[in-house]
Design an enzyme around this catalytic site. Structure first.
Site, PDB file in Angstrom:
ATOM      1  CG  ASP A  42      -1.982  -0.818   1.239  1.00 44.48           C
ATOM      2  OD1 ASP A  42      -2.263  -1.362  -0.017  1.00 44.48           O
ATOM      3  OD2 ASP A  42      -2.708  -1.030   2.144  1.00 44.48           O
ATOM      4  N   GLY A  43       2.098   1.358   0.665  1.00 48.88           N
ATOM      5  CA  GLY A  43       2.935   2.373   0.623  1.00 48.88           C
ATOM      6  C   GLY A  43       3.322   2.733  -0.761  1.00 48.88           C
ATOM      7  CG  ASN A  51      -4.221   5.849   3.578  1.00 51.02           C
ATOM      8  OD1 ASN A  51      -4.820   5.323   2.950  1.00 51.02           O
ATOM      9  ND2 ASN A  51      -2.968   4.884   3.995  1.00 51.02           N
ATOM     10  CD  GLU A  52      -2.931   8.548   7.179  1.00 52.65           C
ATOM     11  OE1 GLU A  52      -2.022   8.489   6.764  1.00 52.65           O
ATOM     12  OE2 GLU A  52      -3.758   7.371   7.357  1.00 52.65           O
ATOM     13  CG  ASP A  54       0.221  13.893  22.216  1.00 48.78           C
ATOM     14  OD1 ASP A  54       0.452  14.848  22.785  1.00 48.78           O
ATOM     15  OD2 ASP A  54       0.607  12.505  22.183  1.00 48.78           O
TER      16      ASP A  54
END
EC number: 2.7.1.23
Length: 269
Positions: free
Chosen positions: A45-46, A122-123, A151
């Site tokens: 996926d990367g 993705n995000e 955070d």
């Protein structure tokens, strides 16, 4: 058919890439890394995320296929021993196009209205540069929703909801839904400071604007890419107008991928 192949770079993926290119040459397919009709990632996926960012400027003209040389992925569904079958399908079949929503970020700076635009598959996350507490105002549809302390924040796409978002306790969202999800990263909640404490799922017509409070530098990650922003005025998130197009030659159900990735075990096989 014009194609481009991107490899993870390890010996197994590189060997498979060369094997596929030899097959494609036999089928008189044309390698065209500048203007491919189909983009094949070989790795995981990367690797497909890297392919997406390399060709994000031409999403309406190309479709993506993933071949995984490691563990089963959410985007890479073909196995190494199936590549000859895949190439035959590409050559002889009119593939089905499946579209997934993307996330748009617009980063605005405090100097002459300068801004940058990014797309995420993705995000995207935002944190402080030195790991200190992130303090930002969260505005939804033009109205302040909360002042967040913690955070960081993660904003994910439906297909990316199975990645970092899931580790943060976010919901899994089917990619047929045009939405984005805002999830907190270790928020501070006590008698003085409060956040909603739950992931927010926002539809396509909603915009989320994040405004830093007394913070000069913001560190964002956009999928696998980290970017340091100085003098940030705001970061706007919304569902992008563009979509990523996947070439499908066989069923690849989302919930089966979820099951196979998180529930099934060797004992189930």
């Amino acid at each position: 058919m014009r194609y481009a192949i991107l490899s993870k770079g390890d010996s197994k993926s590189n060997a498979l890439k060369h094997k596929m290119m030899n097959y494609m040459q036999d089928f008189e397919m044309i390698e065209d890394v500048e203007d491919p009709e189909i983009v094949i990632s070989v790795g995981g996926d990367g690797t497909l995320l890297q392919a997406f960012h390399q060709y994000s400027h031409m999403l309406s003209r190309c479709a993506f296929v993933g071949v995984h040389t490691g563990h089963l992925g959410f985007y890479a569904d073909w196995l190494p021993h199936e590549v000859e079958k895949l190439i035959i399908e590409i050559t002889n079949s009119e593939f089905q196009v499946i579209e997934y929503p993307l996330l748009e970020l617009i980063v605005r700076y405090n100097n002459d209205g300068y801004e940058t635009r990014h797309l995420a598959l993705n995000e995207a996350t935002m944190k402080t540069e030195n790991g200190s507490t992130l303090v930002v105002d969260v505005n939804i549809r033009g109205k302040q929703f909360e002042r967040f302390r913690g955070d960081g924040l993660c904003v994910s796409t439906p297909s990316g909801s199975t990645a970092y978002n899931k580790a943060l306790g976010g919901a899994l969202i089917h990619p047929s839904l045009e939405a984005m999800q805002l999830t907190e990263i270790a928020s501070i909640n006590n008698r003085v400071f409060r956040t909603v404490g739950s992931p927010l799922v926002l539809p396509k017509h909603h915009t989320c604007l994040i405004k830093p409070v007394n913070i000069d530098t913001i560190l964002t990650t956009i999928d696998h890419v980290s970017i340091r922003h100085k003098n940030v005025n705001s970061i706007q998130f919304r569902v992008a107008d563009e979509k990523i197009r996947f070439a499908r030659f066989r069923p690849f159900p989302f919930w089966k991928r979820v099951h196979d990735s998180f529930i099934s075990s060797e004992e189930d096989d």
